[in-house]
Enzyme design. Structure first.
Site, PDB file in Angstrom:
ATOM      1  N   GLU A 167       0.821  -1.214   0.000  1.00  0.00           N
ATOM      2  CA  GLU A 167       0.000   0.000   0.000  1.00  0.00           C
ATOM      3  C   GLU A 167       0.854   1.264   0.000  1.00  0.00           C
ATOM      4  O   GLU A 167       0.510   2.253  -0.646  1.00  0.00           O
ATOM      5  CB  GLU A 167      -0.960   0.008   1.191  1.00  0.00           C
ATOM      6  CG  GLU A 167      -2.075  -1.033   1.109  1.00  0.00           C
ATOM      7  CD  GLU A 167      -2.917  -0.908  -0.153  1.00  0.00           C
ATOM      8  OE1 GLU A 167      -2.927   0.177  -0.771  1.00  0.00           O
ATOM      9  OE2 GLU A 167      -3.546  -1.909  -0.526  1.00  0.00           O
ATOM     10  N   TYR A 205      -6.298   6.773   3.722  1.00  0.00           N
ATOM     11  CA  TYR A 205      -6.425   5.707   2.726  1.00  0.00           C
ATOM     12  C   TYR A 205      -5.711   4.438   3.192  1.00  0.00           C
ATOM     13  O   TYR A 205      -6.292   3.348   3.221  1.00  0.00           O
ATOM     14  CB  TYR A 205      -5.870   6.125   1.346  1.00  0.00           C
ATOM     15  CG  TYR A 205      -5.627   4.899   0.521  1.00  0.00           C
ATOM     16  CD1 TYR A 205      -6.689   4.210  -0.041  1.00  0.00           C
ATOM     17  CD2 TYR A 205      -4.348   4.346   0.407  1.00  0.00           C
ATOM     18  CE1 TYR A 205      -6.502   3.018  -0.717  1.00  0.00           C
ATOM     19  CE2 TYR A 205      -4.143   3.153  -0.266  1.00  0.00           C
ATOM     20  CZ  TYR A 205      -5.228   2.504  -0.829  1.00  0.00           C
ATOM     21  OH  TYR A 205      -5.038   1.310  -1.464  1.00  0.00           O
ATOM     22  N   ASP A 235      -9.110   5.867  -2.440  1.00  0.00           N
ATOM     23  CA  ASP A 235      -7.983   6.352  -3.235  1.00  0.00           C
ATOM     24  C   ASP A 235      -8.528   7.025  -4.499  1.00  0.00           C
ATOM     25  O   ASP A 235      -9.735   7.254  -4.617  1.00  0.00           O
ATOM     26  CB  ASP A 235      -7.062   5.181  -3.587  1.00  0.00           C
ATOM     27  CG  ASP A 235      -7.708   4.254  -4.604  1.00  0.00           C
ATOM     28  OD1 ASP A 235      -8.951   4.220  -4.667  1.00  0.00           O
ATOM     29  OD2 ASP A 235      -6.972   3.577  -5.344  1.00  0.00           O
TER      30      ASP A 235
END
Length: 372
Positions: free
Chosen positions: A42, A125, A143
């Site tokens: 991520e 996020y 996102d």
DNA sequence: AATACGGGGAG
DNA sequence: CTCCCAGTATT
């Protein structure tokens, strides 16, 4: 079965998950739900395309298989693995956060929303992504893909460049998250944005939720999302010194380390100075090197120009090669460290380049410099 | 609410 | 060329 407020036979989430089950890509970070792996992926994926991240992720996990390995590693090793990926503060923050997990959470990535959000480099996020994907906690992860999908699906003209739009989408999403599969829901939404609900020419004909997509129904899917466009990067003109000399029969060139803060923090580069847009002051560049590093330089010759565009700066680089006489042995008393140079300056050979992390543009300049 | 912060790929 | 990408930290 059936959604709470859906007239369709299947809910939004059900159609999304069914599509995801059939079409999801086989990506390295989808082999398991290892929270550390999910976390690394991520961070790498922030503002970075999947195809770009894949090889970096593989190498990174091979080099730092566990949180412990990353926490114990020298920062220079971590930066080296990040070389070319950009936004290098991500790497530093990730290591700092991993060390925090070792120190405060016994090496286990927290599954608590408040705790995980305090980790460096973990924003709204990423917190939602790790919680939902690794732990199946029903938190939204909004996102760029999700912003685009949802503004179209719900026909929202909110500017996605504004922070409050993200909050609004999170609130729309929360009641839609299926409690049996929050992680798949998060990934399915992003996958849809990446493969189907793309920025230009969205593929509504193959979209599993097109039947009740409000933008599609109104025929305005191409006008969404609304986004204020970014400013032009400002121009900067720089004169770069590719300084070379022979040491012990080996060709070396001069590298300096950038400051710990700001652009390309802590990376290595060829020395350079700013100049105005019309003239390059070669004597000034030469004097700079002489004054900063105590190195007198002799001949110089022009090398090809380089351009490098960051998000906010456009570098116009004029490159000059300088030669230092073999007779010179710099040992100015005010300098310390290797070869009588300051600690942030080194003579480096091509062979030793693997020990230094350089911005891509300087790797190119050096490749050009040593090829002649 | 803006700006700093990399680099690359698609059209 | 333009857009924008599985954003966050700082101001």
């Amino acid at each position: 079965m059936g959604g709470q407020n859906e007239s369709m036979s299947d809910s939004f989430a059900e159609r999304l998950l069914a599509w995801f089950g059939e079409r999801k890509r086989d990506l390295p970070w989808r082999k398991n739900k290892n929270p550390y792996h999910v976390w690394v992926s991520e961070i790498m994926l922030q503002q970075t395309r999947v195809e770009t991240v894949i090889p970096y992720f593989e190498r990174f996990i091979a080099r730092f298989p566990t949180i412990h390995d990353l926490a114990e590693a020298p920062e220079a090793d971590v930066l080296k693995m990040w070389e070319g990926l950009g936004y290098y503060s991500r790497a530093r923050n990730l290591q700092a956060a991993v060390r925090e997990v070792q120190a405060s959470y016994g090496g286990v990535v927290p599954s608590d929303a408040v705790q995980i959000a305090t980790l460096k480099g973990v924003g709204p996020y990423t917190a939602g992504a790790i919680l939902s994907i690794a732990y199946d906690v029903p938190e939204p992860a909004v996102d760029g893909n999700v912003l685009r999908v949802m503004t179209r699906y719900k026909l929202l003209y909110d500017d996605i460049a504004k922070a409050k739009t993200r909050v609004r989408i999170e609130n729309i999403l929360r009641p839609l998250i299926p409690l049996q599969a929050p992680g798949d829901f998060t990934q399915a939404l992003m996958e849809l944005g990446s493969l189907v609900c793309v920025p230009k020419n969205p593929k509504c004909d193959i979209c599993p939720v097109a039947a009740d997509c409000e933008a599609k129904l109104a025929g305005v899917q191409s006008e969404l999302p609304v986004k204020t466009k970014a400013k032009q990067p400002r121009a900067e003109f720089r004169a770069v010194a590719f300084v070379q000399r022979m040491i012990g029969g080996e060709r070396k060139f001069l590298l300096r380390r950038r400051p710990e803060q700001g652009l390309l923090a802590g990376l290595w580069e060829c020395p350079h100075i700013e100049h105005d847009d019309t003239q390059t002051d070669i004597p000034l560049l030469s004097e700079h090197c002489a004054a900063e590093y105590g190195i007198p330089m002799q001949r110089s010759e022009r090398m090809p120009d380089f351009e490098h565009v960051f998000s906010h700066i456009h570098w116009h680089l004029r490159v000059y090669r300088f030669h230092v006489d073999d007779e010179f042995h710099g040992n100015d008393a005010k300098h310390v460290g290797v070869d009588g140079l300051p600690e942030h300056v080194r003579w480096v050979s091509v062979r030793e380049l693997g020990d230094y992390t350089l911005p891509l543009v300087f790797s190119k300049i050096i490749r050009q410099g040593v090829s002649v």
